[in-house]
Write a protein that holds these residues in place. Sequence first.
Motif, PDB file in Angstrom:
ATOM      1  N   ASP A 106      36.849  22.849  28.361  1.00  0.00           N
ATOM      2  CA  ASP A 106      37.482  22.247  29.211  1.00  0.00           C
ATOM      3  C   ASP A 106      37.247  22.871  30.576  1.00  0.00           C
ATOM      4  O   ASP A 106      36.899  22.065  31.776  1.00  0.00           O
ATOM      5  CB  ASP A 106      39.047  22.214  29.182  1.00  0.00           C
ATOM      6  N   PHE A 107      37.304  24.332  31.003  1.00  0.00           N
ATOM      7  CA  PHE A 107      37.085  24.878  32.100  1.00  0.00           C
ATOM      8  C   PHE A 107      35.615  24.252  32.639  1.00  0.00           C
ATOM      9  O   PHE A 107      35.306  24.154  33.978  1.00  0.00           O
ATOM     10  CB  PHE A 107      37.201  26.371  32.075  1.00  0.00           C
ATOM     11  N   HIS A 108      34.539  24.399  31.773  1.00  0.00           N
ATOM     12  CA  HIS A 108      33.263  24.154  32.209  1.00  0.00           C
ATOM     13  C   HIS A 108      33.016  22.658  32.782  1.00  0.00           C
ATOM     14  O   HIS A 108      32.385  22.407  33.697  1.00  0.00           O
ATOM     15  CB  HIS A 108      32.171  24.424  31.091  1.00  0.00           C
ATOM     16  N   ARG A 109      33.718  21.528  31.988  1.00  0.00           N
ATOM     17  CA  ARG A 109      33.572  20.420  32.663  1.00  0.00           C
ATOM     18  C   ARG A 109      34.154  20.367  33.900  1.00  0.00           C
ATOM     19  O   ARG A 109      33.776  19.478  34.957  1.00  0.00           O
ATOM     20  CB  ARG A 109      34.356  19.420  31.377  1.00  0.00           C
ATOM     21  N   THR A 110      35.527  21.090  34.140  1.00  0.00           N
ATOM     22  CA  THR A 110      36.117  21.035  35.576  1.00  0.00           C
ATOM     23  C   THR A 110      35.343  22.024  36.513  1.00  0.00           C
ATOM     24  O   THR A 110      35.204  21.501  37.743  1.00  0.00           O
ATOM     25  CB  THR A 110      37.543  21.465  35.400  1.00  0.00           C
ATOM     26  N   HIS A 111      34.866  22.855  36.199  1.00  0.00           N
ATOM     27  CA  HIS A 111      34.051  23.971  37.069  1.00  0.00           C
ATOM     28  C   HIS A 111      32.579  24.093  36.652  1.00  0.00           C
ATOM     29  O   HIS A 111      32.179  25.042  36.309  1.00  0.00           O
ATOM     30  CB  HIS A 111      34.704  25.242  37.264  1.00  0.00           C
ATOM     31  N   PRO A 112      31.634  22.896  36.677  1.00  0.00           N
ATOM     32  CA  PRO A 112      30.446  23.074  36.229  1.00  0.00           C
ATOM     33  C   PRO A 112      29.416  24.093  37.270  1.00  0.00           C
ATOM     34  O   PRO A 112      28.431  24.311  36.579  1.00  0.00           O
ATOM     35  CB  PRO A 112      29.883  21.712  36.363  1.00  0.00           C
ATOM     36  N   LEU A 272      45.289  34.778  27.123  1.00  0.00           N
ATOM     37  CA  LEU A 272      44.005  35.381  27.977  1.00  0.00           C
ATOM     38  C   LEU A 272      44.166  36.740  28.351  1.00  0.00           C
ATOM     39  O   LEU A 272      45.292  37.156  28.869  1.00  0.00           O
ATOM     40  CB  LEU A 272      43.619  34.432  29.254  1.00  0.00           C
ATOM     41  N   LEU A 273      43.019  37.878  28.025  1.00  0.00           N
ATOM     42  CA  LEU A 273      43.311  39.244  28.311  1.00  0.00           C
ATOM     43  C   LEU A 273      42.205  39.340  29.454  1.00  0.00           C
ATOM     44  O   LEU A 273      40.904  38.999  29.297  1.00  0.00           O
ATOM     45  CB  LEU A 273      43.042  39.897  27.118  1.00  0.00           C
ATOM     46  N   TRP A 274      42.584  40.202  30.411  1.00  0.00           N
ATOM     47  CA  TRP A 274      41.447  40.724  31.379  1.00  0.00           C
ATOM     48  C   TRP A 274      41.921  42.009  32.086  1.00  0.00           C
ATOM     49  O   TRP A 274      43.133  42.424  31.855  1.00  0.00           O
ATOM     50  CB  TRP A 274      41.326  39.498  32.565  1.00  0.00           C
ATOM     51  N   HIS A 275      41.047  42.508  32.600  1.00  0.00           N
ATOM     52  CA  HIS A 275      41.415  43.728  33.330  1.00  0.00           C
ATOM     53  C   HIS A 275      41.891  43.488  34.815  1.00  0.00           C
ATOM     54  O   HIS A 275      41.658  42.450  35.622  1.00  0.00           O
ATOM     55  CB  HIS A 275      40.027  44.636  33.447  1.00  0.00           C
ATOM     56  N   ARG A 276      42.954  44.209  35.101  1.00  0.00           N
ATOM     57  CA  ARG A 276      43.856  44.088  36.408  1.00  0.00           C
ATOM     58  C   ARG A 276      43.000  44.100  37.673  1.00  0.00           C
ATOM     59  O   ARG A 276      43.329  43.359  38.608  1.00  0.00           O
ATOM     60  CB  ARG A 276      44.900  44.862  36.114  1.00  0.00           C
ATOM     61  N   ASP A 277      41.938  45.074  37.515  1.00  0.00           N
ATOM     62  CA  ASP A 277      41.171  45.169  38.514  1.00  0.00           C
ATOM     63  C   ASP A 277      39.788  44.331  38.623  1.00  0.00           C
ATOM     64  O   ASP A 277      39.198  44.516  39.355  1.00  0.00           O
ATOM     65  CB  ASP A 277      40.497  46.621  38.802  1.00  0.00           C
ATOM     66  N   ASN A 278      39.736  43.338  37.867  1.00  0.00           N
ATOM     67  CA  ASN A 278      38.398  42.726  37.805  1.00  0.00           C
ATOM     68  C   ASN A 278      38.424  41.627  39.035  1.00  0.00           C
ATOM     69  O   ASN A 278      39.218  40.761  39.102  1.00  0.00           O
ATOM     70  CB  ASN A 278      38.215  41.962  36.527  1.00  0.00           C
ATOM     71  N   PRO A 279      37.379  41.787  39.922  1.00  0.00           N
ATOM     72  CA  PRO A 279      37.384  40.799  41.112  1.00  0.00           C
ATOM     73  C   PRO A 279      36.765  39.587  41.073  1.00  0.00           C
ATOM     74  O   PRO A 279      36.607  38.889  41.961  1.00  0.00           O
ATOM     75  CB  PRO A 279      36.796  41.885  42.137  1.00  0.00           C
ATOM     76  N   HIS A 280      35.833  39.520  39.821  1.00  0.00           N
ATOM     77  CA  HIS A 280      35.194  37.919  39.885  1.00  0.00           C
ATOM     78  C   HIS A 280      36.066  36.909  40.065  1.00  0.00           C
ATOM     79  O   HIS A 280      37.037  36.660  39.697  1.00  0.00           O
ATOM     80  CB  HIS A 280      34.655  38.004  38.440  1.00  0.00           C
ATOM     81  N   PRO A 281      35.438  36.332  41.136  1.00  0.00           N
ATOM     82  CA  PRO A 281      36.221  35.055  41.709  1.00  0.00           C
ATOM     83  C   PRO A 281      36.324  34.217  40.653  1.00  0.00           C
ATOM     84  O   PRO A 281      37.260  33.173  40.491  1.00  0.00           O
ATOM     85  CB  PRO A 281      35.432  34.619  42.910  1.00  0.00           C
ATOM     86  N   ALA A 282      35.343  33.912  39.626  1.00  0.00           N
ATOM     87  CA  ALA A 282      35.467  32.813  38.591  1.00  0.00           C
ATOM     88  C   ALA A 282      36.571  32.965  37.643  1.00  0.00           C
ATOM     89  O   ALA A 282      36.959  32.313  37.252  1.00  0.00           O
ATOM     90  CB  ALA A 282      34.154  32.773  38.104  1.00  0.00           C
ATOM     91  N   ALA A 284      39.490  34.282  38.504  1.00  0.00           N
ATOM     92  CA  ALA A 284      40.397  33.660  39.185  1.00  0.00           C
ATOM     93  C   ALA A 284      40.782  32.270  38.928  1.00  0.00           C
ATOM     94  O   ALA A 284      41.731  31.590  38.628  1.00  0.00           O
ATOM     95  CB  ALA A 284      40.613  34.107  40.640  1.00  0.00           C
ATOM     96  N   ALA A 285      39.373  31.613  38.932  1.00  0.00           N
ATOM     97  CA  ALA A 285      39.593  30.257  38.873  1.00  0.00           C
ATOM     98  C   ALA A 285      39.717  29.807  37.519  1.00  0.00           C
ATOM     99  O   ALA A 285      40.489  28.836  37.041  1.00  0.00           O
ATOM    100  CB  ALA A 285      38.196  29.594  39.291  1.00  0.00           C
ATOM    101  N   LEU A 286      39.351  30.736  36.523  1.00  0.00           N
ATOM    102  CA  LEU A 286      39.604  30.340  34.989  1.00  0.00           C
ATOM    103  C   LEU A 286      41.018  30.389  34.704  1.00  0.00           C
ATOM    104  O   LEU A 286      41.767  29.722  34.136  1.00  0.00           O
ATOM    105  CB  LEU A 286      38.966  31.166  34.200  1.00  0.00           C
ATOM    106  N   ARG A 287      41.642  31.496  35.461  1.00  0.00           N
ATOM    107  CA  ARG A 287      43.083  31.764  35.258  1.00  0.00           C
ATOM    108  C   ARG A 287      44.068  30.761  35.750  1.00  0.00           C
ATOM    109  O   ARG A 287      44.967  30.041  35.191  1.00  0.00           O
ATOM    110  CB  ARG A 287      43.750  33.063  35.792  1.00  0.00           C
TER     111      ARG A 287
END
Length: 311
Positions: A106-112, A272-282, A284-287
């Motif tokens: 679903d995320f890929h369809r919205t953010h190709p 969804l689990l992630w590292h609190r210091d992960n700066p990847h902009p994508a 943030a888009a996924l969250r």
Amino acid sequence: MDLDTVRTFVAAADAGRFHEAAAELAVTQQAVSKRIAALERDLGVRLFTRTARGADLTIDGQAFLPHARELLRVAERAAASVGAGRRQLRVDVLTSRGAGSGLMRDFHRTHPEVELDVLMLFDIDTAVASIRSGAIDASFRAVTVPGRPLPEDVVSARVLDEPLELLTGPGHALAGARSVTVARLAGHRIWMPGIVPGTEWAAYYDALLAAYDLSIEATGPNFGSDALLDTIADTPALATFTGARTRLVWPAGYGLRRIPVTDPTPVYPHSLLWHRDNPHPALAALRAHLAAAAPARGAPGTWTPAWAAPH
């Protein structure tokens, strides 16, 4: 080889004068001379000869120049590969047919435009370790299993409550039901050979069995979902649980039934689990995508384990 000295060499070669290279690089002419001298010592050759007009490349300098330019281009490409938004977003979905995989589609369809690397890790300990090491950016898991809290640097957000369904063959006693209550499942054989002790899904079903008078058989080798469907289709005495968002495909002749479970509806709590210091902009888009699409959690008439993370 120090890239600053290589960059200084290229600037001096292009300008033909050390003072013009110094102005371009915003350093002193003395710094340019020192860098060129250091590079010449590293290479063991003279790169420039001083003339009245400035600085001319030696034969060795001319030979080195195209390679120096390529070194700088490679360095630029290497830096760009991990620049903001350039690196693939690496997400663990546990299984290719599960709800996490569906959420990522679903995320890929919205953010190709977002490049993805989707992988499948078996257990939550491996997923958490991979998040902490930076090997992956995020993972879909059920948290937090009793006695196994997440590390402080790993964050979770509940993104989907997936209702359970009963999957039966056409000859099963409940095959004709439009829905089935949890109480009505008492005494029926529910076969789930994929349950592995110590996993979060094992903890989930342990909690379900403790809350209601149900029995689950995890006997026999796990040959995968296709073999499970074969057995359920051919064995009227057996049924299994599956998630409502789990993608299953079977031959038309199997006649399998997916039956909603009610009163209450057991739901599997995906986070969804992630590292609190992960700066990847994508990330943030996924969250943001998952937060916008997530239905209300803890709805009336549903059941989740007491340990399931509420947020």
